[in-house]
Design an enzyme around this catalytic site. Structure first.
Site, mmCIF file in Angstrom:
data_model
loop_
_atom_site.group_PDB
_atom_site.id
_atom_site.type_symbol
_atom_site.label_atom_id
_atom_site.label_comp_id
_atom_site.label_asym_id
_atom_site.label_seq_id
_atom_site.Cartn_x
_atom_site.Cartn_y
_atom_site.Cartn_z
ATOM 1 C CD1 TRP A 1 80.036 -31.463 55.074
ATOM 2 C CD2 TRP A 1 79.453 -32.855 56.719
ATOM 3 N NE1 TRP A 1 79.846 -32.707 54.536
ATOM 4 C CE2 TRP A 1 79.494 -33.578 55.507
ATOM 5 C CE3 TRP A 1 79.102 -33.531 57.887
ATOM 6 C CZ2 TRP A 1 79.206 -34.950 55.438
ATOM 7 C CZ3 TRP A 1 78.810 -34.899 57.819
ATOM 8 C CH2 TRP A 1 78.871 -35.585 56.605
ATOM 9 C CG ASP B 1 84.870 -30.309 59.594
ATOM 10 O OD1 ASP B 1 85.817 -30.908 59.039
ATOM 11 O OD2 ASP B 1 83.688 -30.708 59.550
ATOM 12 C CE LYS C 1 84.246 -36.797 53.256
ATOM 13 N NZ LYS C 1 83.774 -35.817 54.224
#
Ligand SMILES: *Cc1c(COP(=O)(O)O)cnc(C)c1O
Length: 376
Positions: free
Chosen positions: A104, A188, A212
């Site tokens: 990511w 993030d 999530k």
């Protein structure tokens, strides 16, 4: 009725209480005669839903008053562009630095290159010897002493929980201690948001796609310090300019109303569950039980450096990978869903977000033991 345990990395399990409340309110939200999906976002009902979601989130995380709470769209992937478009213009150097620690953060870094002078402050892309143990690429996290942050960077970006690699970094430094006082840290936190407290004295901005650990797909939560906004590049779409979104109370345009409503129910469930401290304690208990079992077994293994193992996403491998297909089939038959690892890593991955209780982790461990007994 007993539901299966869902170990999906995202979109992932939601608390059953939340799903049941949403079902009860589906056709008539609290006597309004309307589904939340059918309401004007500017009407009194949805305004109340939005206001309560913001207030509950502020309370849960003790968000300081000098931070905005924004509900946006486009997921964390869109934020990979929205962050530089909003923040890189501040200070005039047009620079931002990134820490690479897995899939990511690499995506964030690549996207940011379209918007300015982007440099890598540190990377775990090579093998390293950490605490005397050889660690493969993306299974460790560069310690802050090794970061090379340019003092005139507009921000430093990192991903505090690499969902795919299962690496979590929680020791956020004071930026003065890494030679870059005044450079805000941008994080993030998509896959560990609301699983643990956030130290807002250490960050300028935290963002998370909700699907999530915080709600359904469709809403992105942005917590940004007020002094960082208002410097968007001219090319930044108006709907993605934090200043516009903040000024309009996340209603610069029609927000993802239903996703905000469900996230709001998750926030209320977290409050009823004792708040973030209680939820964190439970997450520690769950992670210790699962990693403890994996480490004690010669049949399974996790490769991540112990200090930075994620409490949320636990990748693991069977020593004999020819058993993978049978493992997944038996797991599914036992009501243990979505354990297949990400294709870039292989093996298995158990995501044990807030909505997966200790009981679910225990059910997984029992299955792991039985499968080992059959095949070990
Ligand atoms: C899932 C995830 C993303 C991407 O989220 P999208 O909503 O698909 O854009 C980014 N970062 C992290 C850490 C993630 O877990």
């Amino acid at each position: 009725m007993s539901r299966p345990w869902n170990f999906s990395a995202g979109p992932s399990a939601l608390p059953l209480e939340v799903l049941e409340q949403a079902a009860r309110e589906m056709t008539d939200w609290q006597g309004s005669g309307m589904s939340v999906m059918e309401m004007s976002h500017r009407g009194k009902h949805f305004t109340q839903i939005r206001d309560e979601a913001v207030a509950d989130l502020r309370e849960l995380l003790a968000v300081p008053d000098d931070f905005e709470v924004l509900f946006m769209q486009g997921g964390a992937t869109a934020e990979n562009a929205i962050v530089p478009m909003n923040l890189i213009g501040r200070g005039g150097a047009g620079k931002a630095d990134y820490i690479l620690s897995g899939s990511w953060s690499n995506k964030s870094y690549k996207e940011a290159q379209r918007y300015g002078d982007i440099s890598i402050a540190a990377s775990s892309g090579d093998s390293a010897v950490e605490k005397g143990v050889e660690q493969g690429p993306w299974t460790w996290f560069p310690t802050p002493e090794s970061w090379k942050v340019r003092p005139d960077a507009a921000y430093l970006h990192l991903c505090c929980n690499e969902t795919i690699g299962g690496v979590e970094f929680s020791q956020w430094p004071d930026m003065a201690d890494v030679g870059a006082p005044g450079v805000p840290l941008v994080v993030d936190a998509s896959s560990n948001f609301l699983s643990r407290p956030i130290d807002f004295s250490k960050v300028g901005m935290v963002y998370a796609g909700a699907q999530k650990n915080a709600g359904p797909a469709g809403v992105t939560i942005v917590l940004v310090r007020k002094d960082l906004i208002g410097h968007a590049l001219p090319i930044c779409p108006s709907a993605f300019d934090y200043a516009n979104v903040a000024q309009a109370g996340s209603m610069f345009n029609t927000p993802p109303t239903y996703a905000i409503y469900i996230a709001g129910l998750v926030f209320k469930w977290l409050k009823r569950s004792g708040g973030i401290a209680a939820v964190e304690a439970e997450n520690i208990r769950k992670a210790q039980a699962l990693y403890g079992f994996l480490d004690g077994s010669g049949f399974y293994r996790n490769n991540v450096q112990a200090e930075v193992r994620s409490r949320m996403n636990v990748p693991f491998f069977l020593q004999d990978e020819t058993l993978n297909t049978e493992f997944l089939a038996q797991a599914e038959a036992r009501g243990l869903l979505q354990l297949k690892g990400h294709k870039s890593v292989g093996g298995m991955r158990a995501s044990i977000y807030n909505a997966v209780p200790f009981e679910g982790v225990q059910a997984l461990i029992t299955f792991l033991q039985e499968f080992e007994r059959q095949h070990g």
